[in-house]
Structure formats: C-alpha cells, structure tokens
Enzyme design. Structure first.
Site, PDB file in Angstrom:
ATOM      1  CB  CYS A   6      47.375  23.753  38.277  1.00 38.71           C
ATOM      2  SG  CYS A   6      47.548  25.223  38.773  1.00 38.71           S
ATOM      3  CB  ALA A   7      48.818  19.521  34.096  1.00 41.57           C
ATOM      4  CB  ALA A   8      51.957  17.652  37.790  1.00 45.74           C
ATOM      5  N   PRO A   9      49.929  15.316  38.449  1.00 47.07           N
ATOM      6  CG  PRO A   9      49.420  13.214  39.224  1.00 47.07           C
ATOM      7  CD  PRO A   9      49.032  14.715  39.426  1.00 47.07           C
ATOM      8  N   GLY A  10      48.630  14.725  35.701  1.00 49.20           N
ATOM      9  CA  GLY A  10      48.319  14.683  34.629  1.00 49.20           C
ATOM     10  C   GLY A  10      46.790  13.659  34.461  1.00 49.20           C
TER      11      GLY A  10
ATOM     12  CG  ASP B 215      52.642  21.021  38.011  1.00 46.04           C
ATOM     13  OD1 ASP B 215      51.397  20.786  38.461  1.00 46.04           O
ATOM     14  OD2 ASP B 215      53.457  21.328  39.085  1.00 46.04           O
TER      15      ASP B 215
ATOM     16  CB  CYS C 155      41.085  17.720  46.173  1.00 48.59           C
ATOM     17  SG  CYS C 155      42.821  18.126  46.105  1.00 48.59           S
TER      18      CYS C 155
ATOM     19  CG  ASP D  65      54.325  31.040  38.255  1.00 51.77           C
ATOM     20  OD1 ASP D  65      53.172  30.816  38.372  1.00 51.77           O
ATOM     21  OD2 ASP D  65      54.824  31.520  39.237  1.00 51.77           O
TER      22      ASP D  65
HETATM   23  C1  LIG Z   1      45.755  19.828  42.552  1.00 57.53           C
HETATM   24  S1  LIG Z   1      47.289  19.450  41.801  1.00 57.53           S
HETATM   25  C2  LIG Z   1      46.974  19.344  40.236  1.00 57.53           C
HETATM   26  C3  LIG Z   1      46.305  17.769  39.776  1.00 57.53           C
HETATM   27  C4  LIG Z   1      46.251  17.496  38.424  1.00 57.53           C
HETATM   28  N1  LIG Z   1      45.192  18.527  37.810  1.00 57.53           N
HETATM   29  C5  LIG Z   1      45.569  15.980  38.322  1.00 57.53           C
HETATM   30  O1  LIG Z   1      44.389  15.896  38.086  1.00 57.53           O
HETATM   31  O2  LIG Z   1      46.359  15.208  38.105  1.00 57.53           O
HETATM   32  C6  LIG Z   1      48.061  21.026  41.670  1.00 57.53           C
HETATM   33  C7  LIG Z   1      49.258  21.149  40.948  1.00 57.53           C
HETATM   34  O3  LIG Z   1      49.474  22.724  40.774  1.00 57.53           O
HETATM   35  C8  LIG Z   1      50.843  22.838  40.545  1.00 57.53           C
HETATM   36  N2  LIG Z   1      51.037  24.265  40.972  1.00 57.53           N
HETATM   37  C9  LIG Z   1      51.105  25.154  41.968  1.00 57.53           C
HETATM   38  N3  LIG Z   1      51.287  26.290  41.633  1.00 57.53           N
HETATM   39  C10 LIG Z   1      51.464  26.547  40.224  1.00 57.53           C
HETATM   40  C11 LIG Z   1      51.691  27.618  39.524  1.00 57.53           C
HETATM   41  N4  LIG Z   1      51.869  28.919  39.968  1.00 57.53           N
HETATM   42  N5  LIG Z   1      51.783  27.311  38.145  1.00 57.53           N
HETATM   43  C12 LIG Z   1      51.533  26.033  37.732  1.00 57.53           C
HETATM   44  N6  LIG Z   1      51.378  24.780  38.493  1.00 57.53           N
HETATM   45  C13 LIG Z   1      51.224  25.085  39.828  1.00 57.53           C
HETATM   46  C14 LIG Z   1      51.248  22.057  41.822  1.00 57.53           C
HETATM   47  O4  LIG Z   1      52.633  21.618  41.325  1.00 57.53           O
HETATM   48  C15 LIG Z   1      50.554  20.666  41.547  1.00 57.53           C
HETATM   49  O5  LIG Z   1      51.104  19.775  40.806  1.00 57.53           O
END
Ligand SMILES: C[S@@+](CC[C@H](N)C(=O)[O-])C[C@H]1O[C@@H](n2cnc3c(N)ncnc32)[C@H](O)[C@@H]1O
Length: 467
Positions: free
Chosen positions: A242-246, A266, A374, A293
């Site tokens: 779950c990487a965005a914004p990276g 993401d 978080c 997903d």
């Molecule tokens: C906590 S944020 C990640 C922050 C990121 N790891 C960083 O350090 O910048 C969670 C992310 O999970 C993504 N997300 C939610 N459900 C997901 C899924 N089923 N598969 C992949 N990504 C998912 C969201 O779009 C969101 O960008």
C-alpha cells in the site's frame, strides 16, 4: 474563540477512544487517574502539530551535513533573526530535526480577518501559506497587502463568501493578503495560488516547498523508523503493498542503494503516478510502481506469471514485505477537527486482515513482514498482532531496531514480553509543553528524546516467517 483547543471528535468516536485508553488491562497497569490524564493529553496533542519538522535526506545524491547547512541558510532567509538549531537524529542517520516553535501565544490579532477551512488550517500549522482555495470568508474590507489574522472554521459552519462569521473559530496566525476579498470571491474564473502569505503563524515552521528538490523528502519520524526496522538489503526483492505516495517506498529503495527491486502497489491510479513522480524526483530506478488491489496480489498457481512480472505474484516470492495498511489515520497531527464516524473508524480491521493474509502468502520463508499504521486504536494495532499470531503459526514477532518509540499498549491480551517487541508512537505519552528558546537550550540527547515521542501516532510490528 478558543486559542488552544483539543481535537473535536464526534461524541460516539470520543467515547470509543476514551474506552480504548481506559481499557481494563491498561487501567490495571496505570491506574484510572493516569489513564484519564493520558487520554486528555492525547486529545490535546492531536489538535497540535508535532514539535519537530522532520526531513529525510536523499543520501544517494547529497550528504546529510551539506543539506543541514543549506537548510540552515534557508531558515535564516525565512525567519531572519530567529535562531533555530537543526539537529541530526542520532539513530535515524538520514534524518534532520527542526524544532517547531510554538504555540506563540502573544501574537497581536488584526481587525481584518480571514476564515479558512480546517484542512487548510492543518496545513498552515505545519508551515504552509494559505492558498486562495482554502479561504472560506474574509472581512468585507480586505485588500491585497493588508495584514490579516487567519482563523480555522473548526466546525465547518462558515458560509463561503460570508463577510462576517460569529461561529467557533481558532486563531492560527497572521499574514499578508496577496488578493483582495473581491478577487477571491467575485472572480469569474477560479482563483489559484497563494491567497495569504503567513508571516506570523502560531506555530513557526519553515516552509520547504520547492526547497532542495530531489535532495530532501518531508517525512514523519515514525515512517522513517518503519523503513529502518524493515531493514531492506541491496539486491533483495521487496513488496510495498500500500505504497502511495511512496514515502516509505523511496526510503526503502534508498536504503538498498537503489539495487534490487521494490515493487510498489496502490489501488488508486492517480496515487501510483505520485509514487512514480517521487521516485523520479529522488532519482531512484529500482522502484516499479503499479496500480493493483493488493488483496488480490497472491496468484493461484495456474494464473501466476513468470517470476519478475506481476502482479499477481507467486507465493513465497518476496524477501521482505511492507504492509503500511490503510487505516483510520487517527494518529495524524495536527487535526483540530475529525469528521470520521464511528462506523468508519471501526471499519478497517477486515481489510487489514485480508491484506495481511496475502502478505503472509507472498513472503519467503525466513522473510520479514512489517505491519504499520498511522493510527492509535487497539483494533487496528495490537489486536491485529494478537490475531496474526493466532492465525499464522508460521509467524514470529521480532524485536525492532531502532526502537525509539514506546512499546505496545495493553488491552489486546498480548503478554508483557510481546508488548515490548512492538513499537507504538503515542502522543498521549508526551507532557504538555510549549516549544521555545528554553527547549533549544536542552542537551541534544534530550531534544532527540522529545522528537522521538512528540510525533504523529503510529504503530509498527515486525514479524519473521519461520523456515
Ligand atoms: C497509509 S497509506 C500508505 C502510505 C505510504 N506507505 C507512504 O509511506 O507514503 C495507505 C495506502 O493504501 C492504499 N490502499 C488502500 N487499499 C488498498 C488495496 N486494497 N490495495 C492497494 N492499496 C490500497 C491507499 O490508496 C493509500 O494510498
């Protein structure tokens, strides 16, 4: 008008969190009075920014000491005459700590006022200027170049374009208007860009927007700790589910010296573009960002692609996996007002478990799985660890290095030894204090100790998959 509020929560959300922080296990360890005091502290801290702005240096292109010098020059430019010391973190070697001075209680408030939305106010409290889109209302005589006092409409009740607002508002600082009221509210085309340049924010925080692009990345301290605890090695194959914004993806790639493969997934396409642009800005080439997903990222044998491609991926094909899970985000600061319903707050556990199950499938025996959020609830943190240990006998909870935050919170049936292995950054543990020149006179180790505690709320658990 209250100057120093606690976070505004919906009543049932407040009651839920109060129960979390007064759970039977915790109260029997701390006593009811101390548990209650900590919950009060938590509500206060969530409404305020952490005491430090934290900057990660891209060590592949710049040295930490050189960036420290350049940021010092930048801060002197932004705040002439104010001495702000930048400190290197002793354990997080690529991290710089810049104290946030405030709250500054003695600022004079001006007759010309602007009201901004709560989101905009949160950004201002972390060093941003006011963008015109964030301005909800302004005094009817506001002209460009006027000195303006800026307030947050914490309850979201101010009508756009109102000339006066008598509802609850919180003072967040003074600035100079770049536009008149008429230009903001009566223009036939949407107005973009800065609306008010903040000159005296209640929290004095430098703005690093556009400063040293490619050499620095603004990141909360616990997020950097998570990447270190994962301990990625050059040449490995890593999955960031779950990487965005990276933020963590790019840190992981940097710690790997940009050698190996970091696959960053993401679910949301526009967010994947953000990972790509951050990777390119930081000149990292080992990151492969894909929209997918992650609950579907583990392939059945018949639909697995060749190794190297994907997703979905073959079982047991990653050396390390980061699951920085989607969560209720209740640890985010500052957050003067939280509109989350109780239903949403408590809705994340099943999705987190689905993602966790996929992570266990994709991890090689001997591999490391790092679970982080978080947020500060038990249900998304310690309860998930208790569930994981029961559901996956192949997993073992491991100690963390560095461990600069607190330990796990009692309340989910974990043993004291297990709680010691968890890392919880919990603002409820921080004494209430203002940051001023006295703080900067503290010894470096005491400042770093404060910076380790006074962070966003965050949780980290590290597991190894037994061979
Ligand atoms: C906590 S944020 C990640 C922050 C990121 N790891 C960083 O350090 O910048 C969670 C992310 O999970 C993504 N997300 C939610 N459900 C997901 C899924 N089923 N598969 C992949 N990504 C998912 C969201 O779009 C969101 O960008």
């Amino acid at each position: 008008m209250s100057f120093f509020p606690k976070i505004l929560l919906k009543p049932d959300v407040e009651a839920y969190l109060r129960n979390v922080y007064n759970n039977v296990e915790l109260v029997s360890t701390l006593g009811a009075v101390e548990a209650g005091r900590r919950f009060d502290c938590l509500q206060h801290h969530l409404a305020h920014p952490p005491s430090f702005t934290t900057v990660r240096v891209n060590t592949l292109v710049s040295s930490v000491d050189r960036v420290k010098e350049l940021l010092h020059e930048e801060i002197l430019k932004q705040f002439p005459g104010i001495n702000i010391t930048i400190l290197r973190h002793s354990r997080i070697h690529d991290f710089l700590l810049i104290p946030v001075i405030g709250p500054r209680r003695k600022l004079t408030q001006h007759p010309v006022q602007a009201i901004v939305g709560a989101q905009c106010a949160n950004a201002v409290l972390r060093g941003a200027h006011v963008y015109s889109a964030g301005i909800v209302s302004a005094s009817k005589w506001m002209q460009s170049e006027n000195e303006v006092s800026v307030y947050s409409d914490v309850e979201g009740k101010c009508k756009r374009g109102a000339k006066e607002f008598l509802g609850t508002k919180v003072f967040i600082g003074n600035g100079i208007a770049d536009l008149s009221r008429k230009e903001i509210f009566c223009s036939s085309i949407p107005i973009k860009g800065k609306g008010i340049r903040m000159t005296e924010p209640v929290y004095l925080t430098p703005s690093f927007d556009g400063v040293l692009p490619g050499s620095i990345f603004l990141q909360n301290l616990p997020s950097a700790v998570a990447s270190y605890v994962l301990n990625p090695q050059p040449g490995e194959r890593i999955l960031d589910m779950c990487a965005a914004p990276g933020g963590k993806t790019t840190h992981i790639a940097t710690l790997m010296n940009d050698q190996g493969e970091v696959i960053a997934l993401d679910k949301i396409a526009s967010k994947v573009e953000k990972i790509k642009s951050n990777a390119s800005l930081l000149k990292l080439s080992c990151i492969k960002a894909l929209q997918f997903d992650s609950t579907k990222a583990s392939a059945q044998v018949e639909d697995a692609r060749d190794e190297g491609d994907g997703p979905p991926f073959m079982a047991e094909s990653f050396d390390r996996i980061l699951l920085d899970a989607p969560c209720s985000g209740m640890g985010q600061r500052p957050n003067m007002v939280c509109n989350l319903s109780l239903k949403e707050l408590t809705s994340y556990q099943p999705l987190q478990r689905k993602l966790f199950t996929v992570a266990v499938e994709l991890l090689k025996p001997g591999g490391v799985l790092l679970y982080s959020t978080c947020t500060i609830t038990l249900s998304e943190n310690e309860e998930q660890v208790a569930w994981a240990l029961k559901t996956f006998p192949c997993l073992e909870l491991q100690s963390q290095d560095p461990h600069v935050g607190g330990v796990g919170m009692p309340g989910a049936g974990l043993s004291p030894d297990q709680l010691q292995l968890l890392q919880r950054f919990d603002p409820s543990l921080v004494e209430l204090r203002d940051i001023d020149s006295d703080t900067m006179a503290l010894k470096d180790e005491d400042v770093i100790c404060l910076a380790n505690k006074d962070t966003i709320g965050f949780f980290i658990a590290r597991f190894i998959k037994k061979r």
